[in-house]
Design a protein around this motif. Structure first.
Motif, short mmCIF file in Angstrom:
data_model
loop_
_atom_site.label_atom_id
_atom_site.label_comp_id
_atom_site.label_asym_id
_atom_site.label_seq_id
_atom_site.Cartn_x
_atom_site.Cartn_y
_atom_site.Cartn_z
N GLY A 38 0.83 -1.21 0.00
CA GLY A 38 0.00 0.00 0.00
C GLY A 38 0.85 1.24 0.00
N TYR A 39 0.24 2.30 0.47
CA TYR A 39 0.87 3.61 0.38
C TYR A 39 1.08 4.19 1.79
CZ TYR A 39 -1.27 2.92 -4.19
OH TYR A 39 -1.66 2.38 -5.38
N ASP A 40 2.21 4.80 2.01
CA ASP A 40 2.48 5.48 3.28
C ASP A 40 2.16 4.60 4.48
OD1 ASP A 40 3.22 7.77 1.88
OD2 ASP A 40 1.12 8.46 1.79
N PRO A 43 -1.78 -0.32 4.42
CA PRO A 43 -1.98 -1.36 3.42
C PRO A 43 -3.31 -1.20 2.67
CG PRO A 43 -1.88 -2.29 5.66
CD PRO A 43 -1.74 -0.82 5.80
N ILE A 44 -3.26 -1.46 1.38
CA ILE A 44 -4.44 -1.46 0.53
C ILE A 44 -4.73 -2.90 0.08
CG2 ILE A 44 -5.35 -0.74 -1.72
CD1 ILE A 44 -5.16 1.63 0.12
N VAL A 45 -3.64 -3.62 -0.20
CA VAL A 45 -3.72 -5.02 -0.62
C VAL A 45 -3.32 -5.87 0.57
CG1 VAL A 45 -2.57 -6.74 -2.06
CG2 VAL A 45 -3.27 -4.55 -3.06
N LYS A 68 -6.85 -3.42 -7.35
CA LYS A 68 -6.28 -4.14 -8.50
C LYS A 68 -5.01 -3.45 -9.02
CE LYS A 68 -10.08 -3.65 -10.91
NZ LYS A 68 -10.83 -2.79 -9.96
N SER A 69 -5.11 -2.15 -9.23
CA SER A 69 -3.93 -1.43 -9.75
C SER A 69 -2.81 -1.43 -8.73
CB SER A 69 -4.31 0.03 -10.09
OG SER A 69 -5.23 0.05 -11.15
N THR A 70 -3.16 -1.27 -7.46
CA THR A 70 -2.14 -1.29 -6.41
C THR A 70 -1.42 -2.63 -6.39
OG1 THR A 70 -3.47 0.26 -5.11
CG2 THR A 70 -1.78 -1.00 -3.92
#
Ligand SMILES: Nc1ncnc2c1ncn2[C@@H]1O[C@H](COP(=O)(O)OP(=O)(O)O)[C@@H](O)[C@H]1O
Ligand SMILES: [Mg+2]
Length: 265
Positions: A38-40, A43-45, A68-70
């Protein structure tokens, strides 16, 4: 949901990918295990495991914002991996820089900014060969033109002047310059008319797989991408919620309602 997931997993693992030797343990072009990214630091995934065997087309579908894009970006080194592993042809590339992952054999075609608009088709292919010794670039361009012969008559045209379908073909040709074992495609048919979208999927993407490239493709057009997929993963909330062959997914009422029905685009 989790019972479904187990059923999909057990069913799909019984199926041959159609690639000789692909099931003999190892031999995966791409093997992702328990990936969190993920970012910063958020988590996103979450805990995603998937694999793409040599020459397979594996698709990834899911609602907008499901990660999906992540996930694709984490695989190719553009997003921070916070846990888990990414193996490319059995080399552990987890945490590697994007350029190193390209060298290891993964090509990535982003949804937008996939070609350099001011450059000609030939110049775009040359840029795609940036890691090659100078003397090999012209020969590789010839190889790419054998794969996508339609590009030949456009070589001196600026990418900005191409149609959407031609542009996506160029984007694929560009990553093909480095002979990747795996190509990751993020929504290659976004903003294309349905007939052109079919041509991109059933023509160009299918063709890449037929020459032995492993494909991981994110698509909004679930019905169209199922037609060309060996297996499909469904992402929801950054997690794999279903996984199986197109036949298995198409017989799931839940999948049909969410992705193939008329109620949801
Ligand atoms: N650069 C970024 N920084 C922070 N959050 C992001 C960034 N890109 C995407 N996200 C967030 O990650 C989530 C998943 O997005 P994305 O991977 O683009 O989903 P999908 O491709 O499935 O539509 C969304 O909540 C989105 O807002
Ligand atoms: Mg996306």
């Amino acid at each position: 949901m989790s019972a479904d997931m187990a059923a999909f997993d057990s069913v799909s693992h019984l199926e041959s990918s159609g690639t000789p030797g692909a099931l003999g343990g190892g031999g995966s072009s791409l093997s992702v295990s328990s990936l969190t990214a993920g970012y910063d630091r958020s988590p996103i995934v979450h805990d995603v495991s998937l694999d793409v065997r040599p020459g397979e087309i594996v698709s990834l579908v899911g609602p907008n914002g499901s990660g999906k894009s992540t996930l694709l970006k984490a695989i190719v080194g553009l997003v921070d991996v916070m846990g888990g592993r990414v193996l490319l042809d059995d080399a552990d590339v987890t945490g590697w820089a994007p350029e190193e992952i390209v060298r290891a054999g993964a090509g990535y075609v982003p949804q937008v900014d996939d070609v350099f608009s001011p450059l000609t088709v030939r110049e775009n292919l040359e840029v795609g060969g940036y890691l090659l010794p100078k003397g090999e670039v012209a020969g590789r361009i010839e190889n790419v033109l054998e794969v996508f012969p339609q590009l030949r008559r456009m070589l001196t045209r600026r990418a900005a002047k191409l149609s959407g379908g031609e542009r996506k073909m160029l984007a694929m040709g560009r990553v093909l310059m480095l002979q990747p074992a795996l190509v990751a495609l993020d929504e290659p048919t976004a903003n294309l008319a349905p007939a052109i979208a079919r041509e991109v999927l059933e023509g160009h993407v299918r063709h890449l797989a037929d020459i032995g490239t492993s494909i991981l493709v994110v698509e909004q057009r679930a019905r169209a991408v199922l037609q060309i997929s060996d297996r499909t993963y469904v992402l929801g909330g950054g997690r794999v919620v279903m996984h199986g062959s197109p036949d298995v997914l198409a017989s799931s009422p839940e999948f049909v309602e969410s992705f193939l029905g008329g109620t949801r685009a």
